[in-house]
Design an enzyme around this catalytic site. Structure first.
Site, PDB file in Angstrom:
ATOM      1  N   LYS A 270       2.438  -2.903 -11.846  1.00  0.00           N
ATOM      2  CA  LYS A 270       0.875  -2.686 -11.659  1.00  0.00           C
ATOM      3  C   LYS A 270       0.376  -1.382 -11.014  1.00  0.00           C
ATOM      4  O   LYS A 270       0.991  -0.933 -10.077  1.00  0.00           O
ATOM      5  CB  LYS A 270       0.194  -3.961 -11.192  1.00  0.00           C
TER       6      LYS A 270
ATOM      7  N   PRO B 132      10.345   1.188  -8.864  1.00  0.00           N
ATOM      8  CA  PRO B 132      10.805   1.670  -7.971  1.00  0.00           C
ATOM      9  C   PRO B 132      10.248   0.817  -6.745  1.00  0.00           C
ATOM     10  O   PRO B 132       9.255   0.071  -6.769  1.00  0.00           O
ATOM     11  CB  PRO B 132      10.019   2.977  -7.474  1.00  0.00           C
ATOM     12  N   VAL B 133      11.197   0.469  -5.513  1.00  0.00           N
ATOM     13  CA  VAL B 133      10.859  -0.315  -4.388  1.00  0.00           C
ATOM     14  C   VAL B 133      10.011   0.318  -3.265  1.00  0.00           C
ATOM     15  O   VAL B 133      10.050   1.627  -3.276  1.00  0.00           O
ATOM     16  CB  VAL B 133      12.212  -0.585  -3.906  1.00  0.00           C
ATOM     17  N   ALA B 134       9.052  -0.497  -2.871  1.00  0.00           N
ATOM     18  CA  ALA B 134       7.990  -0.037  -1.915  1.00  0.00           C
ATOM     19  C   ALA B 134       7.342   1.049  -2.380  1.00  0.00           C
ATOM     20  O   ALA B 134       7.041   2.184  -1.684  1.00  0.00           O
ATOM     21  CB  ALA B 134       8.868   0.300  -0.654  1.00  0.00           C
TER      22      ALA B 134
ATOM     23  N   GLY C  48       4.176   0.682  -4.206  1.00  0.00           N
ATOM     24  CA  GLY C  48       2.628   0.357  -4.556  1.00  0.00           C
ATOM     25  C   GLY C  48       2.618  -0.049  -5.918  1.00  0.00           C
ATOM     26  O   GLY C  48       1.524   0.100  -6.439  1.00  0.00           O
TER      27      GLY C  48
ATOM     28  N   ALA D 102       4.084  -3.213  -7.025  1.00  0.00           N
ATOM     29  CA  ALA D 102       4.079  -4.651  -7.093  1.00  0.00           C
ATOM     30  C   ALA D 102       5.606  -4.901  -7.615  1.00  0.00           C
ATOM     31  O   ALA D 102       5.540  -5.983  -8.352  1.00  0.00           O
ATOM     32  CB  ALA D 102       3.131  -5.171  -7.786  1.00  0.00           C
ATOM     33  N   GLY D 103       6.681  -4.065  -7.222  1.00  0.00           N
ATOM     34  CA  GLY D 103       7.935  -4.446  -8.043  1.00  0.00           C
ATOM     35  C   GLY D 103       8.440  -5.748  -7.462  1.00  0.00           C
ATOM     36  O   GLY D 103       9.015  -6.543  -8.278  1.00  0.00           O
TER      37      GLY D 103
ATOM     38  N   SER E 237       6.856  -8.430  -6.493  1.00  0.00           N
ATOM     39  CA  SER E 237       5.948  -9.314  -7.177  1.00  0.00           C
ATOM     40  C   SER E 237       6.233  -9.751  -8.308  1.00  0.00           C
ATOM     41  O   SER E 237       6.293 -10.898  -9.180  1.00  0.00           O
ATOM     42  CB  SER E 237       4.502  -8.988  -6.866  1.00  0.00           C
TER      43      SER E 237
ATOM     44  N   ASP F 215       0.126 -10.184  -4.834  1.00  0.00           N
ATOM     45  CA  ASP F 215      -0.019  -9.523  -6.355  1.00  0.00           C
ATOM     46  C   ASP F 215       0.820 -10.620  -7.055  1.00  0.00           C
ATOM     47  O   ASP F 215       1.020 -10.087  -8.194  1.00  0.00           O
ATOM     48  CB  ASP F 215       0.788  -8.074  -6.075  1.00  0.00           C
TER      49      ASP F 215
HETATM   50  O1  C5P Z   1       0.567 -10.755   0.517  1.00  0.00           O
HETATM   51  P1  C5P Z   1       1.763  -9.780   0.725  1.00  0.00           P
HETATM   52  O2  C5P Z   1       2.929 -10.480   1.502  1.00  0.00           O
HETATM   53  O3  C5P Z   1       2.234  -8.998  -0.487  1.00  0.00           O
HETATM   54  O4  C5P Z   1       1.293  -8.499   1.611  1.00  0.00           O
HETATM   55  C1  C5P Z   1       2.046  -7.643   2.358  1.00  0.00           C
HETATM   56  C2  C5P Z   1       1.413  -7.161   3.547  1.00  0.00           C
HETATM   57  O5  C5P Z   1       0.200  -6.213   3.114  1.00  0.00           O
HETATM   58  C3  C5P Z   1       0.584  -8.340   4.333  1.00  0.00           C
HETATM   59  O6  C5P Z   1       1.398  -8.749   5.472  1.00  0.00           O
HETATM   60  C4  C5P Z   1      -0.493  -7.658   4.899  1.00  0.00           C
HETATM   61  O7  C5P Z   1      -0.179  -6.802   6.180  1.00  0.00           O
HETATM   62  C5  C5P Z   1      -0.959  -6.632   3.935  1.00  0.00           C
HETATM   63  N1  C5P Z   1      -1.990  -7.245   3.039  1.00  0.00           N
HETATM   64  C6  C5P Z   1      -3.217  -7.147   3.327  1.00  0.00           C
HETATM   65  N2  C5P Z   1      -4.388  -7.791   2.642  1.00  0.00           N
HETATM   66  C7  C5P Z   1      -4.157  -8.133   1.448  1.00  0.00           C
HETATM   67  C8  C5P Z   1      -2.916  -7.935   0.982  1.00  0.00           C
HETATM   68  C9  C5P Z   1      -1.882  -7.687   1.695  1.00  0.00           C
HETATM   69  O8  C5P Z   1      -3.561  -6.874   4.650  1.00  0.00           O
HETATM   70  N3  C5P Z   1      -5.074  -8.568   0.691  1.00  0.00           N
END
Ligand code: C5P
Length: 332
Positions: A20, A105-107, A109, A111-112, A114, A147
Protein backbone atom coordinates in the site's frame (compact mmCIF):
# COMPACT_ATOMS: atom_id res chain seq x y z
CA UNK A 1 -15.92 -54.12 -9.57
CA UNK A 2 -17.01 -51.78 -6.78
CA UNK A 3 -16.04 -48.15 -7.16
CA UNK A 4 -13.89 -46.78 -4.36
CA UNK A 5 -14.27 -43.19 -3.33
CA UNK A 6 -11.67 -41.12 -1.57
CA UNK A 7 -11.99 -37.79 0.17
CA UNK A 8 -9.94 -34.98 -1.36
CA UNK A 9 -8.11 -33.09 1.35
CA UNK A 10 -6.59 -29.65 0.96
CA UNK A 11 -2.80 -29.93 1.05
CA UNK A 12 -2.03 -26.29 0.40
CA UNK A 13 -3.66 -22.89 -0.09
CA UNK A 14 -2.06 -19.77 -1.51
CA UNK A 15 -3.23 -16.21 -0.98
CA UNK A 16 -1.63 -12.97 -2.05
CA UNK A 17 -1.94 -9.49 -0.59
CA UNK A 18 -0.80 -6.13 -1.97
CA UNK A 19 1.55 -3.38 -0.84
CA UNK A 20 0.00 0.00 0.00
CA UNK A 21 0.78 3.66 -0.36
CA UNK A 22 -0.74 6.41 1.77
CA UNK A 23 -1.97 9.17 -0.53
CA UNK A 24 -2.57 11.28 2.56
CA UNK A 25 -1.31 10.61 6.06
CA UNK A 26 -2.31 13.12 8.74
CA UNK A 27 -0.94 12.24 12.17
CA UNK A 28 -2.17 13.52 15.52
CA UNK A 29 -0.29 13.68 18.81
CA UNK A 30 0.51 10.44 20.65
CA UNK A 31 -2.49 8.89 22.47
CA UNK A 32 -2.31 7.41 25.97
CA UNK A 33 -1.88 3.95 24.37
CA UNK A 34 1.18 5.17 22.45
CA UNK A 35 -0.54 5.11 19.04
CA UNK A 36 -1.40 8.21 17.02
CA UNK A 37 -4.81 9.07 15.65
CA UNK A 38 -4.68 9.19 11.89
CA UNK A 39 -6.68 10.42 8.97
CA UNK A 40 -5.27 8.59 5.99
CA UNK A 41 -6.09 7.51 2.46
CA UNK A 42 -4.74 4.02 1.77
CA UNK A 43 -4.19 2.88 -1.81
CA UNK A 44 -3.34 -0.75 -2.63
CA UNK A 45 -0.86 -1.26 -5.48
CA UNK A 46 0.13 -4.18 -7.67
CA UNK A 47 3.12 -5.48 -5.75
CA UNK A 48 2.27 -8.64 -3.84
CA UNK A 49 3.58 -11.03 -1.22
CA UNK A 50 2.34 -14.58 -1.59
CA UNK A 51 1.56 -16.80 1.38
CA UNK A 52 1.06 -20.56 1.16
CA UNK A 53 -0.34 -22.50 4.12
CA UNK A 54 -0.26 -26.28 4.53
CA UNK A 55 -1.78 -28.46 7.24
CA UNK A 56 0.55 -29.05 10.20
CA UNK A 57 0.44 -29.85 13.89
CA UNK A 58 1.63 -26.40 14.95
CA UNK A 59 2.15 -22.96 13.44
CA UNK A 60 5.54 -22.45 11.76
CA UNK A 61 6.81 -19.90 9.23
CA UNK A 62 9.41 -19.88 6.48
CA UNK A 63 10.27 -16.75 4.50
CA UNK A 64 12.01 -16.48 1.15
CA UNK A 65 12.58 -13.73 -1.38
CA UNK A 66 13.14 -9.97 -1.06
CA UNK A 67 14.69 -9.14 2.34
CA UNK A 68 13.72 -12.53 3.81
CA UNK A 69 16.65 -12.43 6.26
CA UNK A 70 15.23 -9.34 7.99
CA UNK A 71 11.81 -10.88 8.67
CA UNK A 72 11.34 -12.37 12.16
CA UNK A 73 10.97 -16.16 11.98
CA UNK A 74 9.09 -16.78 15.24
CA UNK A 75 6.23 -15.20 17.14
CA UNK A 76 7.40 -11.73 16.07
CA UNK A 77 6.26 -12.60 12.56
CA UNK A 78 2.95 -10.92 11.75
CA UNK A 79 1.76 -13.93 9.74
CA UNK A 80 2.31 -16.17 12.79
CA UNK A 81 0.47 -13.65 14.97
CA UNK A 82 -2.42 -13.60 12.49
CA UNK A 83 -2.63 -17.41 12.37
CA UNK A 84 -2.56 -17.64 16.16
CA UNK A 85 -5.20 -14.92 16.55
CA UNK A 86 -7.47 -16.83 14.17
CA UNK A 87 -6.86 -20.16 15.95
CA UNK A 88 -7.76 -18.61 19.26
CA UNK A 89 -10.85 -16.80 17.97
CA UNK A 90 -12.21 -19.84 16.14
CA UNK A 91 -11.12 -22.48 18.68
CA UNK A 92 -8.88 -24.27 16.17
CA UNK A 93 -6.47 -26.93 17.42
CA UNK A 94 -4.67 -27.51 14.09
CA UNK A 95 -1.53 -25.69 13.03
CA UNK A 96 -0.21 -24.53 9.67
CA UNK A 97 3.11 -24.45 7.89
CA UNK A 98 3.25 -20.91 6.53
CA UNK A 99 5.55 -20.14 3.58
CA UNK A 100 5.94 -16.50 2.61
CA UNK A 101 7.30 -15.50 -0.79
CA UNK A 102 8.31 -11.87 -0.28
CA UNK A 103 8.32 -9.35 -3.06
CA UNK A 104 7.31 -6.33 -0.98
CA UNK A 105 10.48 -4.79 0.50
CA UNK A 106 10.76 -5.17 4.30
CA UNK A 107 10.42 -2.14 6.66
CA UNK A 108 9.80 0.01 3.59
CA UNK A 109 6.56 1.82 4.52
CA UNK A 110 4.66 -0.44 2.11
CA UNK A 111 2.87 -2.60 4.74
CA UNK A 112 4.59 -5.81 3.61
CA UNK A 113 4.23 -7.47 7.04
CA UNK A 114 0.56 -6.46 7.11
CA UNK A 115 0.09 -8.00 3.66
CA UNK A 116 1.57 -11.27 4.96
CA UNK A 117 -0.76 -11.20 7.97
CA UNK A 118 -3.83 -10.48 5.82
CA UNK A 119 -2.99 -13.21 3.29
CA UNK A 120 -2.44 -15.65 6.17
CA UNK A 121 -5.84 -14.81 7.69
CA UNK A 122 -7.59 -15.45 4.37
CA UNK A 123 -5.68 -18.68 3.65
CA UNK A 124 -5.94 -20.16 7.16
CA UNK A 125 -9.62 -19.24 7.42
CA UNK A 126 -10.17 -21.56 4.43
CA UNK A 127 -7.59 -24.22 5.42
CA UNK A 128 -9.12 -24.65 8.88
CA UNK A 129 -12.70 -24.10 7.63
CA UNK A 130 -12.99 -21.50 10.36
CA UNK A 131 -15.76 -19.74 8.44
CA UNK A 132 -15.10 -16.21 9.69
CA UNK A 133 -16.63 -13.37 7.67
CA UNK A 134 -14.82 -10.22 6.59
CA UNK A 135 -15.99 -8.23 9.62
CA UNK A 136 -14.62 -10.84 12.04
CA UNK A 137 -11.38 -11.19 10.10
CA UNK A 138 -11.00 -7.40 10.10
CA UNK A 139 -11.36 -7.31 13.87
CA UNK A 140 -8.60 -9.91 14.26
CA UNK A 141 -6.53 -8.06 11.67
CA UNK A 142 -6.67 -4.82 13.69
CA UNK A 143 -5.26 -6.66 16.71
CA UNK A 144 -2.29 -7.84 14.66
CA UNK A 145 -1.41 -4.40 13.25
CA UNK A 146 -2.91 -1.04 12.30
CA UNK A 147 -2.56 -1.60 8.53
CA UNK A 148 -3.70 -5.24 8.42
CA UNK A 149 -7.44 -4.48 8.02
CA UNK A 150 -6.65 -2.43 4.92
CA UNK A 151 -4.43 -5.20 3.52
CA UNK A 152 -7.48 -7.47 3.77
CA UNK A 153 -9.81 -5.20 1.78
CA UNK A 154 -7.45 -3.29 -0.52
CA UNK A 155 -8.73 -0.79 -3.06
CA UNK A 156 -8.53 2.84 -1.95
CA UNK A 157 -9.89 3.55 1.51
CA UNK A 158 -10.09 6.26 4.12
CA UNK A 159 -8.56 5.05 7.41
CA UNK A 160 -9.34 6.71 10.75
CA UNK A 161 -8.39 5.85 14.34
CA UNK A 162 -5.09 3.94 14.22
CA UNK A 163 -5.86 3.42 10.53
CA UNK A 164 -8.05 0.40 11.23
CA UNK A 165 -11.45 2.14 10.82
CA UNK A 166 -11.96 1.90 7.10
CA UNK A 167 -14.40 3.13 4.50
CA UNK A 168 -13.83 2.62 0.79
CA UNK A 169 -13.28 5.71 -1.36
CA UNK A 170 -14.80 6.05 -4.82
CA UNK A 171 -12.06 6.01 -7.41
CA UNK A 172 -12.12 6.35 -11.19
CA UNK A 173 -9.35 5.11 -13.42
CA UNK A 174 -6.02 3.57 -12.73
CA UNK A 175 -2.98 5.28 -11.25
CA UNK A 176 0.54 4.44 -12.37
CA UNK A 177 3.31 4.73 -9.83
CA UNK A 178 7.03 4.29 -9.62
CA UNK A 179 8.38 3.18 -6.26
CA UNK A 180 11.94 4.03 -5.29
CA UNK A 181 13.13 1.49 -2.72
CA UNK A 182 15.91 2.59 -0.37
CA UNK A 183 19.03 0.65 0.66
CA UNK A 184 17.80 -0.06 4.19
CA UNK A 185 14.44 0.01 5.96
CA UNK A 186 13.10 2.31 8.69
CA UNK A 187 11.28 1.20 11.83
CA UNK A 188 7.69 2.51 11.88
CA UNK A 189 7.89 3.18 15.63
CA UNK A 190 11.14 5.16 15.18
CA UNK A 191 9.57 7.37 12.50
CA UNK A 192 6.51 8.14 14.66
CA UNK A 193 8.86 8.93 17.57
CA UNK A 194 10.92 11.24 15.34
CA UNK A 195 7.70 12.98 14.22
CA UNK A 196 6.82 13.60 17.91
CA UNK A 197 10.36 14.81 18.61
CA UNK A 198 10.36 17.28 15.69
CA UNK A 199 6.97 18.62 16.79
CA UNK A 200 8.05 18.96 20.44
CA UNK A 201 11.15 20.82 19.29
CA UNK A 202 8.88 23.22 17.38
CA UNK A 203 10.41 22.14 14.09
CA UNK A 204 7.00 21.11 12.73
CA UNK A 205 3.44 22.37 13.35
CA UNK A 206 2.13 20.92 16.61
CA UNK A 207 -0.65 18.87 15.03
CA UNK A 208 -1.06 17.20 11.65
CA UNK A 209 -1.79 19.24 8.56
CA UNK A 210 -5.49 18.33 8.74
CA UNK A 211 -6.27 22.03 9.07
CA UNK A 212 -5.27 22.44 5.43
CA UNK A 213 -8.07 20.15 4.33
CA UNK A 214 -11.75 20.89 3.99
CA UNK A 215 -12.67 18.07 6.37
CA UNK A 216 -14.71 15.37 4.66
CA UNK A 217 -14.03 12.57 7.15
CA UNK A 218 -12.59 13.23 10.56
CA UNK A 219 -10.49 11.50 13.19
CA UNK A 220 -10.04 13.75 16.21
CA UNK A 221 -8.71 16.97 14.69
CA UNK A 222 -7.51 15.25 11.57
CA UNK A 223 -9.44 15.22 8.35
CA UNK A 224 -9.11 13.61 4.99
CA UNK A 225 -8.76 16.11 2.18
CA UNK A 226 -12.00 16.71 0.29
CA UNK A 227 -9.95 17.82 -2.69
CA UNK A 228 -8.03 14.54 -2.71
CA UNK A 229 -11.24 12.50 -2.52
CA UNK A 230 -12.79 14.59 -5.32
CA UNK A 231 -9.70 14.14 -7.50
CA UNK A 232 -9.80 10.37 -6.95
CA UNK A 233 -13.51 10.27 -7.80
CA UNK A 234 -12.90 12.25 -10.97
CA UNK A 235 -9.90 10.15 -11.99
CA UNK A 236 -7.83 13.34 -12.22
CA UNK A 237 -4.25 12.10 -11.76
CA UNK A 238 -2.72 15.60 -11.89
CA UNK A 239 -5.02 16.76 -9.07
CA UNK A 240 -4.30 13.59 -7.05
CA UNK A 241 -0.57 14.26 -7.50
CA UNK A 242 -0.96 17.83 -6.24
CA UNK A 243 -2.85 16.62 -3.14
CA UNK A 244 -0.42 13.95 -1.89
CA UNK A 245 0.62 14.68 1.71
CA UNK A 246 2.34 12.84 4.51
CA UNK A 247 2.93 14.19 8.03
CA UNK A 248 5.56 11.49 8.59
CA UNK A 249 7.62 12.65 5.63
CA UNK A 250 9.71 15.25 7.56
CA UNK A 251 10.50 12.58 10.18
CA UNK A 252 11.49 10.00 7.56
CA UNK A 253 13.66 12.59 5.79
CA UNK A 254 15.19 13.65 9.11
CA UNK A 255 16.21 10.04 9.81
CA UNK A 256 17.25 9.44 6.19
CA UNK A 257 18.38 12.80 4.69
CA UNK A 258 19.26 11.22 1.32
CA UNK A 259 15.51 10.84 0.66
CA UNK A 260 15.50 14.55 -0.22
CA UNK A 261 17.53 13.76 -3.33
CA UNK A 262 15.25 10.87 -4.25
CA UNK A 263 12.14 13.07 -3.98
CA UNK A 264 13.82 15.87 -5.96
CA UNK A 265 14.79 13.44 -8.72
CA UNK A 266 11.16 12.36 -9.10
CA UNK A 267 10.05 16.00 -9.46
CA UNK A 268 12.79 16.72 -11.98
CA UNK A 269 11.60 13.84 -14.11
CA UNK A 270 8.04 15.10 -14.28
CA UNK A 271 6.20 13.07 -11.59
CA UNK A 272 2.69 14.48 -10.99
CA UNK A 273 3.31 14.05 -7.27
CA UNK A 274 6.03 12.69 -5.00
CA UNK A 275 5.61 11.24 -1.54
CA UNK A 276 7.34 9.17 1.10
CA UNK A 277 5.17 6.09 1.53
CA UNK A 278 3.82 5.78 5.08
CA UNK A 279 6.74 5.78 7.51
CA UNK A 280 9.16 5.35 4.58
CA UNK A 281 11.77 5.08 3.33
CA UNK A 282 10.16 4.05 0.01
CA UNK A 283 9.21 7.03 -2.14
CA UNK A 284 6.21 6.90 -4.47
CA UNK A 285 6.03 8.91 -7.69
CA UNK A 286 2.76 9.34 -9.56
CA UNK A 287 3.17 9.13 -13.33
CA UNK A 288 0.93 10.63 -16.03
CA UNK A 289 0.46 7.26 -17.75
CA UNK A 290 1.89 3.78 -17.97
CA UNK A 291 4.38 5.00 -20.61
CA UNK A 292 5.43 7.89 -18.43
CA UNK A 293 5.95 5.45 -15.55
CA UNK A 294 8.33 3.43 -17.75
CA UNK A 295 10.39 6.53 -18.53
CA UNK A 296 10.27 7.77 -14.95
CA UNK A 297 11.45 4.39 -13.63
CA UNK A 298 14.36 4.34 -16.07
CA UNK A 299 15.34 7.93 -15.17
CA UNK A 300 15.21 7.25 -11.43
CA UNK A 301 17.22 4.04 -11.81
CA UNK A 302 19.77 5.98 -13.89
CA UNK A 303 19.97 8.80 -11.34
CA UNK A 304 21.26 6.36 -8.71
CA UNK A 305 18.99 7.76 -5.98
CA UNK A 306 17.69 4.41 -4.69
CA UNK A 307 18.50 0.71 -4.50
CA UNK A 308 15.72 -0.42 -6.78
CA UNK A 309 12.73 0.90 -8.69
CA UNK A 310 9.39 -0.84 -9.23
CA UNK A 311 6.46 0.10 -11.46
CA UNK A 312 3.07 -0.57 -9.93
CA UNK A 313 -0.52 0.53 -10.44
CA UNK A 314 -3.54 0.88 -8.23
CA UNK A 315 -6.05 0.44 -6.87
CA UNK A 316 -5.99 -3.38 -6.63
CA UNK A 317 -8.02 -5.73 -4.40
CA UNK A 318 -6.85 -6.85 -0.97
CA UNK A 319 -5.90 -10.35 0.23
CA UNK A 320 -7.20 -12.96 -2.21
CA UNK A 321 -6.94 -16.75 -2.51
CA UNK A 322 -5.06 -17.58 -5.70
CA UNK A 323 -4.42 -21.34 -5.63
CA UNK A 324 -5.39 -24.53 -3.87
CA UNK A 325 -3.79 -27.96 -4.02
CA UNK A 326 -5.53 -31.12 -2.89
CA UNK A 327 -4.49 -34.72 -2.36
CA UNK A 328 -6.25 -38.02 -1.76
CA UNK A 329 -7.35 -38.54 1.80
CA UNK A 330 -8.48 -41.88 3.29
CA UNK A 331 -11.62 -43.67 2.09
CA UNK A 332 -14.65 -42.24 3.86
O1 C5P B 1 0.06 -1.15 14.53
P1 C5P B 1 1.47 -1.48 14.21
O2 C5P B 1 2.03 -2.55 15.09
O3 C5P B 1 1.72 -1.77 12.76
O4 C5P B 1 2.31 -0.18 14.51
C1 C5P B 1 3.72 -0.21 14.61
C2 C5P B 1 4.17 1.00 15.41
O5 C5P B 1 3.87 2.20 14.68
C3 C5P B 1 3.45 1.15 16.73
O6 C5P B 1 4.08 0.45 17.75
C4 C5P B 1 3.52 2.67 16.96
O7 C5P B 1 4.79 3.02 17.46
C5 C5P B 1 3.43 3.22 15.56
N1 C5P B 1 2.05 3.62 15.20
C6 C5P B 1 1.49 4.74 15.77
N2 C5P B 1 0.22 5.14 15.43
C7 C5P B 1 -0.48 4.46 14.50
C8 C5P B 1 0.06 3.31 13.88
C9 C5P B 1 1.33 2.92 14.25
O8 C5P B 1 2.11 5.37 16.62
N3 C5P B 1 -1.69 4.89 14.17
Amino acid sequence: MRARYYRLIVTGLTARAPAKLNLQLSVGPPRPDGYHDLATVFHAVSLYDEVTVRPAGRVTVRVEGEGAGEVPAGRGNLAVQAANALRKAAGIKDGAEISIAKRIPVAAGLAGGSADAAATLVACNRLWRAGLGLAELSELAARVGSDVPFSLVGGTAVGLGRGEQLSQALVSGRYHWVLAVADAGLSTADVYAECDRLRAAGLRPAVGDGSAHGGARRSGKRTVSRDLLAALRAGDAAAVGAQLSNDLQPAAVSLRPQLRRTLEAGKEHGALGTIVSGSGPTCGFLARSEEHALGLAASLAGAGVCRQVARVSGPVPGATLTAQSAGRGGAP
